[in-house]
Design an enzyme around this catalytic site. Structure first.
Site, mmCIF file in Angstrom:
data_model
loop_
_atom_site.group_PDB
_atom_site.id
_atom_site.type_symbol
_atom_site.label_atom_id
_atom_site.label_comp_id
_atom_site.label_asym_id
_atom_site.label_seq_id
_atom_site.Cartn_x
_atom_site.Cartn_y
_atom_site.Cartn_z
ATOM 1 N N SER A 109 1.410 -2.125 4.396
ATOM 2 C CA SER A 109 0.754 -2.940 5.424
ATOM 3 C C SER A 109 1.444 -4.294 5.430
ATOM 4 C CB SER A 109 -0.751 -3.093 5.139
ATOM 5 O OG SER A 109 -0.956 -3.826 3.941
ATOM 6 N N LEU B 152 -6.358 -5.748 3.162
ATOM 7 C CA LEU B 152 -6.115 -6.355 4.478
ATOM 8 C C LEU B 152 -4.737 -5.997 5.025
ATOM 9 C CD1 LEU B 152 -7.575 -9.963 4.023
ATOM 10 C CD2 LEU B 152 -8.681 -7.938 5.002
ATOM 11 N N HIS C 280 1.653 -0.461 -0.813
ATOM 12 C CA HIS C 280 0.463 -0.185 -1.606
ATOM 13 C C HIS C 280 0.696 0.923 -2.624
ATOM 14 C CE1 HIS C 280 -2.458 -2.607 0.738
ATOM 15 N NE2 HIS C 280 -1.630 -2.359 1.736
ATOM 16 N N LEU D 157 3.381 4.490 -3.696
ATOM 17 C CA LEU D 157 4.388 5.533 -3.558
ATOM 18 C C LEU D 157 3.972 6.631 -4.529
ATOM 19 C CD1 LEU D 157 8.274 5.201 -3.719
ATOM 20 C CD2 LEU D 157 7.070 6.964 -4.952
ATOM 21 N N TYR E 129 11.599 0.503 -10.162
ATOM 22 C CA TYR E 129 11.726 -0.296 -8.949
ATOM 23 C C TYR E 129 12.944 -1.213 -8.993
ATOM 24 C CZ TYR E 129 7.292 1.520 -7.319
ATOM 25 O OH TYR E 129 6.306 2.358 -6.880
#
Length: 205
Positions: free
Chosen positions: A95, A109, A120, A122, A166
């Protein structure tokens, strides 16, 4: 035309090979591999994969079913699913966020005027883990973000043991995240989204 349909590297991978039926007639099969944005109709499949992936590790899910539906209704263009023969095997849900760092409010939000894409979650289905699918999906997702004119960077938060994964995907650690979930603490990570004009000229964006 949607942003996704304009991107050659996110279009379905056309490995569709008609098979012969016993009577000799050819019948169409589902594409062997397809990448597309998710829809609210995919929410249950998403949640089943997420629940199995996270409950055993942290005891909770980043997104519950109603939150998955919430984001897939508000900003489906910031999600990406990997389907094999019509079955969801991996996904990302994101988002927009409008601040420099993530806060507790970022968990629920979507800020339409924001320029940071908050990733948010994976997750990869248990039957296809350890095959590099998470890295491939993240690479495709970041390529997609480079063609969205409003996206300037990607943000995520993860536990310490996921930081090396990451980092291999190109993210850099920003330090401890302000957000906590129960007793869990997180590292906040960032990936700049660069080269909008170049990508638009050279990839059909």
């Amino acid at each position: 035309m949607s942003a996704l349909s304009a991107l050659p590297f996110l279009k379905p991978v056309h490995l569709r090979s008609p098979r012969s039926s016993p009577g000799g007639q050819r019948r169409h099969t589902l594409p062997a591999s397809e990448f597309r944005c998710l829809s609210p109709e995919d929410a249950v499949s998403v949640f089943e994969i997420e629940r199995e992936a996270f409950i055993s590790v942290s005891g909770d899910c980043p997104l519950h079913l109603d939150e998955i539906r919430h984001f897939l209704n508000l900003c489906p263009e910031l999600s990406l699913g990997w389907f094999e023969e019509g079955r969801l095997v991996a996904f990302i849900i994101g988002s927009l966020w409008d601040q420099e760092r993530l806060s507790q409010a970022a968990l629920t939000l979507h800020k339409p005027q924001g320029s940071a894409v908050h990733i948010h979650v994976l997750a990869v289905h248990r039957t296809v883990r350890q095959q590099g699918k998470g890295s491939i999906l993240m690479w495709r997702y970041l390529q997609y973000l480079r063609c969205l004119p409003f996206a300037r960077r990607a943000l995520l938060m993860c536990e310490d043991f996921l930081v090396p994964f990451y980092q291999k995907c190109g993210f850099e650690a920003l330090g401890p995240c302000e957000v906590t979930v129960g007793d869990l603490a997180f590292v906040e990570m960032q990936h700049p989204v660069r080269g909008h004009a170049f990508m638009r000229r050279n990839s059909g964006c």
